[in-house]
Design an enzyme around this catalytic site. Structure first.
Site, PDB file in Angstrom:
ATOM      1  N   LYS A  84       0.841  -1.212   0.000  1.00  0.00           N
ATOM      2  CA  LYS A  84       0.000   0.000   0.000  1.00  0.00           C
ATOM      3  C   LYS A  84       0.874   1.259   0.000  1.00  0.00           C
ATOM      4  O   LYS A  84       0.681   2.168  -0.801  1.00  0.00           O
ATOM      5  CB  LYS A  84      -0.925   0.026   1.233  1.00  0.00           C
ATOM      6  CG  LYS A  84      -1.849  -1.180   1.341  1.00  0.00           C
ATOM      7  CD  LYS A  84      -2.766  -1.083   2.552  1.00  0.00           C
ATOM      8  CE  LYS A  84      -2.061  -1.137   3.890  1.00  0.00           C
ATOM      9  NZ  LYS A  84      -1.389  -2.405   4.215  1.00  0.00           N
TER      10      LYS A  84
ATOM     11  N   ARG B  86     -10.259   0.354   8.399  1.00  0.00           N
ATOM     12  CA  ARG B  86      -9.756  -0.974   8.736  1.00  0.00           C
ATOM     13  C   ARG B  86     -10.824  -1.859   9.350  1.00  0.00           C
ATOM     14  O   ARG B  86     -10.537  -2.983   9.721  1.00  0.00           O
ATOM     15  CB  ARG B  86      -8.614  -0.833   9.744  1.00  0.00           C
ATOM     16  CG  ARG B  86      -7.253  -0.997   9.093  1.00  0.00           C
ATOM     17  CD  ARG B  86      -6.225  -0.709  10.158  1.00  0.00           C
ATOM     18  NE  ARG B  86      -5.015  -1.429   9.944  1.00  0.00           N
ATOM     19  CZ  ARG B  86      -3.951  -0.903   9.348  1.00  0.00           C
ATOM     20  NH1 ARG B  86      -3.986   0.299   8.847  1.00  0.00           N
ATOM     21  NH2 ARG B  86      -2.855  -1.614   9.247  1.00  0.00           N
TER      22      ARG B  86
ATOM     23  N   ARG C 173      11.920  -5.405   5.381  1.00  0.00           N
ATOM     24  CA  ARG C 173      11.608  -3.984   5.189  1.00  0.00           C
ATOM     25  C   ARG C 173      12.514  -3.109   6.038  1.00  0.00           C
ATOM     26  O   ARG C 173      12.812  -3.401   7.185  1.00  0.00           O
ATOM     27  CB  ARG C 173      10.152  -3.692   5.571  1.00  0.00           C
ATOM     28  CG  ARG C 173       9.880  -2.180   5.574  1.00  0.00           C
ATOM     29  CD  ARG C 173       8.436  -1.815   5.511  1.00  0.00           C
ATOM     30  NE  ARG C 173       7.645  -2.388   6.572  1.00  0.00           N
ATOM     31  CZ  ARG C 173       6.328  -2.312   6.611  1.00  0.00           C
ATOM     32  NH1 ARG C 173       5.673  -1.702   5.634  1.00  0.00           N
ATOM     33  NH2 ARG C 173       5.663  -2.848   7.605  1.00  0.00           N
TER      34      ARG C 173
ATOM     35  N   ARG D  30      10.726  -1.377  11.766  1.00  0.00           N
ATOM     36  CA  ARG D  30       9.578  -1.060  12.614  1.00  0.00           C
ATOM     37  C   ARG D  30       9.429  -2.118  13.708  1.00  0.00           C
ATOM     38  O   ARG D  30       9.636  -3.304  13.470  1.00  0.00           O
ATOM     39  CB  ARG D  30       8.294  -1.008  11.757  1.00  0.00           C
ATOM     40  CG  ARG D  30       8.068   0.345  11.134  1.00  0.00           C
ATOM     41  CD  ARG D  30       6.974   0.383  10.090  1.00  0.00           C
ATOM     42  NE  ARG D  30       5.741  -0.304  10.416  1.00  0.00           N
ATOM     43  CZ  ARG D  30       4.683  -0.357   9.600  1.00  0.00           C
ATOM     44  NH1 ARG D  30       4.731   0.264   8.412  1.00  0.00           N
ATOM     45  NH2 ARG D  30       3.605  -1.009   9.934  1.00  0.00           N
TER      46      ARG D  30
ATOM     47  N   ARG E 269      -0.998  -9.360  13.085  1.00  0.00           N
ATOM     48  CA  ARG E 269      -1.567  -8.308  12.219  1.00  0.00           C
ATOM     49  C   ARG E 269      -2.357  -8.926  11.070  1.00  0.00           C
ATOM     50  O   ARG E 269      -3.408  -8.414  10.676  1.00  0.00           O
ATOM     51  CB  ARG E 269      -0.439  -7.411  11.667  1.00  0.00           C
ATOM     52  CG  ARG E 269       0.103  -6.432  12.711  1.00  0.00           C
ATOM     53  CD  ARG E 269       1.490  -5.911  12.362  1.00  0.00           C
ATOM     54  NE  ARG E 269       1.558  -5.130  11.155  1.00  0.00           N
ATOM     55  CZ  ARG E 269       2.694  -4.868  10.491  1.00  0.00           C
ATOM     56  NH1 ARG E 269       3.855  -5.328  10.959  1.00  0.00           N
ATOM     57  NH2 ARG E 269       2.665  -4.147   9.397  1.00  0.00           N
TER      58      ARG E 269
END
Ligand code: AP5
Ligand code: MG
Length: 216
Positions: free
Chosen positions: A13, A88, A127, A160, A171
């Protein structure tokens, strides 16, 4: 254009929002980035938000809806915007519809990025993140020019706190339970387009451009 980018963690996203923003000029409104900025402010509320996010849980609807409501009608958003990470759950989606209707606005297109869980875990594990801008890199798939440094500012990249394997699984579960019902919600409004999110970022962006051309 008022666009929602829908998809599980790691579906791309943020990556695609940056592409769309630079090609079309639409503003990226990432609730994750906004909440992280609040979390880094050091305030008491910020620390509470950070604790919730680091565990991979959803922040309260009231707080997120308040943040979006304050941002979405600002002048720069008149050029068009993309909501990245919002709504969400169904309550957020319905509140969004109500707040937009109050200003004679609506969501024009929901772009849903589909990727499987295995890919999500690989993308998230590699990431590297530039906190100030929300730019995402990947050690293997999208490395920065200089290791550990943001391409534009040279500032340090971080991992993160919610990007570890256990939290990613949680998640993903939250996504399945709370966010995936939005697929039906937007399908029924005939504004959902599903894009296969596997492939290189450029291949996926090419498909998004086709979808945008068909819906503008
Ligand atoms: P948020 O920041 O929105 O996280 P997320 O939804 O879990 O999504 P990500 O940012 O992890 O993934 P992405 O889809 O943006 O993927 P990216 O492009 O970075 O939310 C964080 C937290 O904030 C939530 O858990 C919650 O606590 C809170 N929150 C936010 N909104 C909320 C709301 N509305 N209500 C309540 N709470 C809320 O890509 C991932 C990686 O893959 C990168 O390394 C990238 O380089 C790489 N990559 C991207 N595309 C490709 C590709 N095609 N091929 C190979 N690698 C790729
Ligand atoms: Mg993101």
């Amino acid at each position: 254009m008022h666009i929602i980018l829908l998809g599980p963690p790691g579906s791309g996203k943020g990556t695609q929002a940056k592409n769309i923003a630079s090609e079309y000029g639409f503003v990226q409104l990432s609730t994750g980035d906004m909440l992280r900025a609040a979390g880094n402010s050091g305030s008491k509320l910020g620390l509470q938000l950070k604790a919730v996010m680091d565990e991979g849980k959803l922040v309260s609807d009231e707080i997120v809806i308040g943040i979006v409501q304050e941002r979405i009608f600002q002048n720069d958003c008149a050029a068009g915007y993309m909501l990245d990470g919002f709504p969400r759950n169904l309550l957020q989606a319905k509140k969004l519809d109500t707040m937009l209707a109050g200003q004679n606005q609506q969501i024009d297109l929901v772009i849903r990025l589909c990727v499987n869980d295995e890919v999500v875990v690989r993308r998230i594990a590699g990431r590297r993140f530039h906190v100030a801008s929300g730019r995402s890199y990947h050690v293997e798939f999208n490395p920065p020019e200089n290791e550990g440094k943001d391409d534009l500012t040279g500032e340090a990249l971080i991992q993160r706190a919610d990007d570890n394997e256990d939290i990613v699984k949680s998640r993903l579960n939250i996504y399945r339970e709370q966010t995936e019902p939005l697929v039906k919600y937007y399908e029924e409004k005939s504004i959902l387009v599903t894009i296969e999110g596997m492939g290189t970022p450029n291949e996926i962006f090419a498909k998004i451009k086709v979808a945008l051309a068909q819906h503008s």
